[in-house]
Design a protein around this motif. Structure first.
Motif, short mmCIF file in Angstrom:
data_model
loop_
_atom_site.label_atom_id
_atom_site.label_comp_id
_atom_site.label_asym_id
_atom_site.label_seq_id
_atom_site.Cartn_x
_atom_site.Cartn_y
_atom_site.Cartn_z
N CYS A 17 0.83 -1.21 0.00
CA CYS A 17 0.00 0.00 0.00
C CYS A 17 0.86 1.25 0.00
O CYS A 17 0.56 2.23 -0.69
CB CYS A 17 -0.93 0.00 1.20
SG CYS A 17 -2.23 -1.23 1.11
N LEU A 18 1.94 1.23 0.76
CA LEU A 18 2.86 2.36 0.79
C LEU A 18 3.47 2.58 -0.60
O LEU A 18 3.51 3.71 -1.09
CB LEU A 18 3.94 2.14 1.84
CG LEU A 18 4.84 3.34 2.08
CD1 LEU A 18 5.18 3.44 3.55
CD2 LEU A 18 6.08 3.29 1.24
N VAL A 19 3.92 1.51 -1.22
CA VAL A 19 4.51 1.62 -2.56
C VAL A 19 3.48 2.14 -3.56
O VAL A 19 3.79 3.01 -4.38
CB VAL A 19 5.10 0.26 -3.02
CG1 VAL A 19 5.47 0.28 -4.50
CG2 VAL A 19 6.31 -0.10 -2.16
N PHE A 20 2.26 1.65 -3.46
CA PHE A 20 1.20 2.13 -4.35
C PHE A 20 0.98 3.63 -4.16
O PHE A 20 0.90 4.39 -5.13
CB PHE A 20 -0.10 1.37 -4.10
CG PHE A 20 -1.24 1.84 -4.95
CD1 PHE A 20 -1.33 1.44 -6.28
CD2 PHE A 20 -2.20 2.68 -4.44
CE1 PHE A 20 -2.38 1.89 -7.08
CE2 PHE A 20 -3.26 3.14 -5.23
CZ PHE A 20 -3.33 2.74 -6.55
N GLY A 21 0.89 4.06 -2.91
CA GLY A 21 0.71 5.48 -2.63
C GLY A 21 1.88 6.33 -3.12
O GLY A 21 1.68 7.38 -3.72
N LEU A 22 3.08 5.86 -2.87
CA LEU A 22 4.28 6.58 -3.26
C LEU A 22 4.34 6.79 -4.78
O LEU A 22 4.73 7.85 -5.26
CB LEU A 22 5.52 5.82 -2.79
CG LEU A 22 6.87 6.47 -3.04
CD1 LEU A 22 7.02 7.75 -2.22
CD2 LEU A 22 7.99 5.50 -2.69
N THR A 23 3.93 5.80 -5.53
CA THR A 23 4.02 5.86 -6.99
C THR A 23 2.78 6.47 -7.64
O THR A 23 2.82 6.82 -8.82
CB THR A 23 4.25 4.45 -7.57
OG1 THR A 23 3.20 3.58 -7.14
CG2 THR A 23 5.61 3.91 -7.13
N SER A 24 1.69 6.60 -6.90
CA SER A 24 0.44 7.09 -7.50
C SER A 24 0.55 8.46 -8.15
O SER A 24 0.05 8.64 -9.27
CB SER A 24 -0.68 7.09 -6.46
OG SER A 24 -1.11 5.77 -6.23
N PRO A 25 1.18 9.44 -7.52
CA PRO A 25 1.24 10.75 -8.20
C PRO A 25 1.93 10.69 -9.58
O PRO A 25 1.52 11.39 -10.49
CB PRO A 25 2.05 11.61 -7.23
CG PRO A 25 1.76 11.01 -5.89
CD PRO A 25 1.70 9.52 -6.15
N ALA A 26 2.92 9.85 -9.72
CA ALA A 26 3.64 9.77 -10.99
C ALA A 26 2.98 8.84 -11.99
O ALA A 26 3.13 9.03 -13.20
CB ALA A 26 5.08 9.31 -10.74
N TYR A 27 2.24 7.84 -11.52
CA TYR A 27 1.73 6.81 -12.42
C TYR A 27 0.21 6.70 -12.51
O TYR A 27 -0.30 6.02 -13.39
CB TYR A 27 2.30 5.44 -12.02
CG TYR A 27 3.74 5.30 -12.41
CD1 TYR A 27 4.10 4.80 -13.65
CD2 TYR A 27 4.76 5.70 -11.56
CE1 TYR A 27 5.43 4.71 -14.04
CE2 TYR A 27 6.08 5.61 -11.92
CZ TYR A 27 6.41 5.11 -13.16
OH TYR A 27 7.72 5.02 -13.53
N ALA A 28 -0.52 7.33 -11.63
CA ALA A 28 -1.98 7.16 -11.61
C ALA A 28 -2.65 7.60 -12.90
O ALA A 28 -3.66 7.03 -13.30
CB ALA A 28 -2.58 7.89 -10.42
N GLU A 29 -2.09 8.59 -13.56
CA GLU A 29 -2.69 9.09 -14.80
C GLU A 29 -2.22 8.31 -16.03
O GLU A 29 -2.67 8.57 -17.14
CB GLU A 29 -2.38 10.58 -14.98
CG GLU A 29 -2.95 11.45 -13.87
CD GLU A 29 -4.48 11.42 -13.83
OE1 GLU A 29 -5.11 11.42 -14.90
OE2 GLU A 29 -5.03 11.40 -12.71
N ARG A 30 -1.32 7.39 -15.83
CA ARG A 30 -0.79 6.60 -16.94
C ARG A 30 -1.58 5.29 -17.05
O ARG A 30 -2.51 5.04 -16.31
CB ARG A 30 0.70 6.30 -16.71
CG ARG A 30 1.55 7.55 -16.66
CD ARG A 30 2.98 7.20 -16.46
NE ARG A 30 3.80 8.37 -16.21
CZ ARG A 30 5.10 8.32 -16.03
NH1 ARG A 30 5.74 7.18 -16.05
NH2 ARG A 30 5.77 9.43 -15.81
N GLU A 31 -1.15 4.46 -17.92
CA GLU A 31 -1.77 3.14 -18.11
C GLU A 31 -1.73 2.37 -16.78
O GLU A 31 -0.67 2.25 -16.17
CB GLU A 31 -0.99 2.38 -19.19
CG GLU A 31 -1.48 0.99 -19.46
CD GLU A 31 -2.86 0.97 -20.08
OE1 GLU A 31 -3.62 0.03 -19.77
OE2 GLU A 31 -3.18 1.89 -20.87
#
Length: 149
Positions: free
Chosen positions: A51-65
């Motif tokens: 969950c931490l990794v998902f949150g950490l990467t969300s700003p950079a990757y959430a709008e991508r595929e």
């Protein structure tokens, strides 16, 4: 050896931000273990990490595929967990053994999203110090258990 292969695979898939997230993931894993290992099951700890990794990467990757975001999460989680544990951590939610676990998970993910935004802002300014950001933010997660209880 497996972590090296995972990192190389991640780099081969051109996760340009992988090197920025990897140091944070290292610090996060250590902080989570220090704070929660004696209170939670291994599956719960692994899931908090995912969950931490998902949150950490969300700003950079959430709008991508979405598959790309999941791939970076899998690669980063795989740097600390063996493949079978990483798979379980990313695909299932363990039954909580403590009443405060759900609240801590939410707090961890929210804090990780904030850190991810900061990393993204630093990275967007082409600042080479992005990978050397303040690791103390993860240590602030340490009091989440008391706040949630």
């Amino acid at each position: 050896m497996l972590a090296i292969v995972t990192i190389r695979c991640a780099m081969d898939i051109q996760f340009l931000d992988f090197e920025i997230f990897a140091p944070k993931v290292e610090v996060a894993w250590t902080a989570l273990q220090r704070q929660y290992a004696s209170h939670l099951t291994g599956a719960e700890l692994d899931h908090l990490f995912a969950c931490l990794v998902f949150g950490l990467t969300s700003p950079a990757y959430a709008e991508r595929e979405p598959a790309l975001h999941f791939d970076i999460c899998r690669a980063l989680v795989g740097t600390k967990l063996p493949p079978d544990r990483a798979h379980v951590a990313l695909h299932s939610v363990p039954e909580p053994t403590q009443p405060w676990v759900a609240s801590v998970r939410e707090q961890i993910e929210i804090q990780a999203i904030k850190m991810g935004r900061t990393l993204q802002e630093i990275h967007n300014f082409n600042d080479d110090s992005a990978a050397n950001g303040d690791p103390s933010a993860l240590s602030r997660l340490g009091n989440s258990e008391e706040k949630a209880a």
